[in-house]
Design a protein around this motif. Structure first.
Motif, PDB file in Angstrom:
ATOM      1  N   TYR A  19      -9.627   6.295   9.946  1.00 14.93           N
ATOM      2  CA  TYR A  19      -9.775   5.571  11.213  1.00 14.93           C
ATOM      3  C   TYR A  19      -9.805   6.556  12.381  1.00 14.93           C
ATOM      4  N   GLU A  20      -8.866   7.487  12.410  1.00 14.68           N
ATOM      5  CA  GLU A  20      -8.776   8.440  13.519  1.00 14.68           C
ATOM      6  C   GLU A  20      -9.981   9.385  13.568  1.00 14.68           C
ATOM      7  N   ILE A  21     -10.537   9.745  12.419  1.00 11.28           N
ATOM      8  CA  ILE A  21     -11.739  10.571  12.390  1.00 11.28           C
ATOM      9  C   ILE A  21     -12.912   9.785  12.965  1.00 11.28           C
ATOM     10  N   GLY A  22     -13.057   8.545  12.550  1.00 13.15           N
ATOM     11  CA  GLY A  22     -14.089   7.683  13.140  1.00 13.15           C
ATOM     12  C   GLY A  22     -13.875   7.508  14.632  1.00 13.15           C
ATOM     13  N   ASP A  23     -12.620   7.413  15.046  1.00 17.96           N
ATOM     14  CA  ASP A  23     -12.308   7.262  16.469  1.00 17.96           C
ATOM     15  C   ASP A  23     -12.734   8.495  17.271  1.00 17.96           C
ATOM     16  N   ALA A  24     -12.605   9.678  16.689  1.00 20.09           N
ATOM     17  CA  ALA A  24     -13.065  10.895  17.380  1.00 20.09           C
ATOM     18  C   ALA A  24     -14.562  10.798  17.655  1.00 20.09           C
ATOM     19  N   LEU A  25     -15.325  10.332  16.673  1.00 19.80           N
ATOM     20  CA  LEU A  25     -16.766  10.145  16.859  1.00 19.80           C
ATOM     21  C   LEU A  25     -17.043   9.088  17.928  1.00 19.80           C
ATOM     22  N   HIS A  26     -16.288   8.018  17.916  1.00 20.19           N
ATOM     23  CA  HIS A  26     -16.483   6.950  18.900  1.00 20.19           C
ATOM     24  C   HIS A  26     -16.087   7.395  20.313  1.00 20.19           C
ATOM     25  N   ARG A  27     -15.052   8.217  20.447  1.00 20.76           N
ATOM     26  CA  ARG A  27     -14.696   8.762  21.765  1.00 20.76           C
ATOM     27  C   ARG A  27     -15.813   9.648  22.296  1.00 20.76           C
ATOM     28  N   PHE A  28     -16.418  10.427  21.392  1.00 20.46           N
ATOM     29  CA  PHE A  28     -17.552  11.269  21.751  1.00 20.46           C
ATOM     30  C   PHE A  28     -18.704  10.409  22.269  1.00 20.46           C
ATOM     31  N   ALA A  29     -19.093   9.387  21.511  1.00 17.99           N
ATOM     32  CA  ALA A  29     -20.205   8.513  21.900  1.00 17.99           C
ATOM     33  C   ALA A  29     -19.890   7.757  23.193  1.00 17.99           C
TER      34      ALA A  29
ATOM     35  N   THR B 245     -23.152   4.706  16.026  1.00 19.12           N
ATOM     36  CA  THR B 245     -22.805   5.523  14.868  1.00 19.12           C
ATOM     37  C   THR B 245     -22.893   4.707  13.586  1.00 19.12           C
ATOM     38  N   SER B 246     -23.286   5.374  12.493  1.00 15.56           N
ATOM     39  CA  SER B 246     -23.363   4.671  11.211  1.00 15.56           C
ATOM     40  C   SER B 246     -23.243   5.651  10.048  1.00 15.56           C
ATOM     41  N   ASN B 247     -23.075   5.078   8.856  1.00 12.10           N
ATOM     42  CA  ASN B 247     -23.091   5.811   7.589  1.00 12.10           C
ATOM     43  C   ASN B 247     -22.099   6.971   7.563  1.00 12.10           C
ATOM     44  N   LEU B 248     -20.893   6.737   8.047  1.00  9.14           N
ATOM     45  CA  LEU B 248     -19.883   7.790   8.064  1.00  9.14           C
ATOM     46  C   LEU B 248     -19.443   8.130   6.647  1.00  9.14           C
ATOM     47  N   GLN B 249     -19.525   9.411   6.315  1.00  7.82           N
ATOM     48  CA  GLN B 249     -19.009   9.950   5.065  1.00  7.82           C
ATOM     49  C   GLN B 249     -17.941  10.964   5.451  1.00  7.82           C
ATOM     50  N   ILE B 250     -16.710  10.733   4.999  1.00  5.13           N
ATOM     51  CA  ILE B 250     -15.568  11.538   5.436  1.00  5.13           C
ATOM     52  C   ILE B 250     -14.893  12.164   4.227  1.00  5.13           C
ATOM     53  N   GLU B 251     -14.675  13.474   4.307  1.00  2.21           N
ATOM     54  CA  GLU B 251     -13.926  14.202   3.286  1.00  2.21           C
ATOM     55  C   GLU B 251     -12.728  14.852   3.970  1.00  2.21           C
TER      56      GLU B 251
ATOM     57  N   MET C 196       0.854  -1.178   0.000  1.00  4.70           N
ATOM     58  CA  MET C 196       0.000   0.000   0.000  1.00  4.70           C
ATOM     59  C   MET C 196       0.894   1.233   0.000  1.00  4.70           C
ATOM     60  N   SER C 197       0.569   2.202  -0.843  1.00  5.83           N
ATOM     61  CA  SER C 197       1.383   3.414  -0.882  1.00  5.83           C
ATOM     62  C   SER C 197       1.205   4.196   0.413  1.00  5.83           C
ATOM     63  N   SER C 198       2.177   5.063   0.687  1.00  6.43           N
ATOM     64  CA  SER C 198       2.103   5.843   1.929  1.00  6.43           C
ATOM     65  C   SER C 198       0.908   6.785   1.914  1.00  6.43           C
ATOM     66  N   ASP C 199       0.503   7.298   0.727  1.00 10.39           N
ATOM     67  CA  ASP C 199      -0.679   8.165   0.658  1.00 10.39           C
ATOM     68  C   ASP C 199      -1.939   7.404   1.044  1.00 10.39           C
ATOM     69  N   LEU C 200      -2.089   6.193   0.538  1.00 11.33           N
ATOM     70  CA  LEU C 200      -3.255   5.382   0.893  1.00 11.33           C
ATOM     71  C   LEU C 200      -3.221   4.967   2.357  1.00 11.33           C
ATOM     72  N   SER C 201      -2.036   4.683   2.836  1.00  8.32           N
ATOM     73  CA  SER C 201      -1.890   4.325   4.248  1.00  8.32           C
ATOM     74  C   SER C 201      -2.275   5.503   5.140  1.00  8.32           C
ATOM     75  N   GLN C 202      -1.831   6.688   4.777  1.00  8.33           N
ATOM     76  CA  GLN C 202      -2.174   7.891   5.543  1.00  8.33           C
ATOM     77  C   GLN C 202      -3.680   8.161   5.494  1.00  8.33           C
ATOM     78  N   LEU C 203      -4.283   8.001   4.316  1.00  6.19           N
ATOM     79  CA  LEU C 203      -5.718   8.207   4.162  1.00  6.19           C
ATOM     80  C   LEU C 203      -6.499   7.220   5.036  1.00  6.19           C
ATOM     81  N   ALA C 204      -6.087   5.956   5.017  1.00  4.77           N
ATOM     82  CA  ALA C 204      -6.760   4.943   5.841  1.00  4.77           C
ATOM     83  C   ALA C 204      -6.611   5.275   7.328  1.00  4.77           C
ATOM     84  N   ASN C 205      -5.421   5.698   7.738  1.00  6.16           N
ATOM     85  CA  ASN C 205      -5.195   6.066   9.137  1.00  6.16           C
ATOM     86  C   ASN C 205      -6.030   7.283   9.525  1.00  6.16           C
ATOM     87  N   ASP C 206      -6.078   8.288   8.651  1.00  6.40           N
ATOM     88  CA  ASP C 206      -6.880   9.481   8.933  1.00  6.40           C
ATOM     89  C   ASP C 206      -8.360   9.126   9.071  1.00  6.40           C
TER      90      ASP C 206
END
Length: 172
Positions: free
Chosen positions: A13-23, A83-89, A1-11
């Motif tokens: 995940y971390e954005i979803g994690d912010a929502l999960h920490r909130f919940a 939480t469901s249906n996460l759309q992330i930009e 996996m390229s580093s750009d795709l790896s970074q995107l996947a990590n980002d």
């Protein structure tokens, strides 16, 4: 996996994690988890949902104000957020999150027994996040209600006060 795709996947995940920490923070009355989801100057706006539900809820500004308002408000309730249906930009160090959050609220110690007061809310969250080191944190959340079942008045501070001042019911 390229580093750009790896970074995107990590980002993502971390954005979803912010929502999960909130919940998680809301469901467990965990101020540290809840606080970790927000920037210091975050704005939480539940007014669109509140208007539809007949609840007077102010716009909250600042991590401390959000935590100090939400923990006492929801803490006494038996609550569960899903939480469901996460759309992330993502754009550099900022991101937009659109999602649905189902929130089930029961009066304390009543659970889903027949006749117990409860509210099931399906809310739309529109969030703006920023990267803070390795973590992503909300800088703004606007919550609107898609539909509701039950009695949303249990989210009212007067209802919470009623519960806190009443004697607990003995278990059956």
């Amino acid at each position: 996996m390229s580093s750009d795709l790896s970074q995107l996947a990590n980002d993502r995940y971390e954005i979803g994690d912010a929502l999960h920490r909130f919940a998680f923070g809301l469901d467990h009355g965990d101020a540290d988890s809840l606080s970790s989801a927000f920037t210091e100057d975050c704005v939480l706006d539940f007014r669109p949902a509140g208007k539809k539900l007949g609840l007077d809820f102010p716009k909250l500004t600042g991590r401390q104000a959000i935590v100090q308002t939400l923990i006492p408000l929801l803490g006494p309730l038996d609550t569960s957020h899903t939480t469901s249906n996460l759309q992330i930009e993502i754009s550099d160090d900022s991101a937009t999150l659109y999602c649905y959050v189902s929130a089930q609220h029961f009066m304390p110690r009543e659970g889903c027994r027949p006749g117990s007061e409860n509210a099931l809310l399906m809310n739309r969250y529109d969030g703006q996040l920023i990267r803070d080191g390795q973590k992503w944190r909300f800088r703004q959340i606007v919550i609107d209600n898609a539909w509701a079942q039950g009695n949303p008045e249990i989210l009212n501070a007067l209802a919470i006060q009623r519960v806190l001042t009443s004697k607990p019911k003995p278990p059956k």
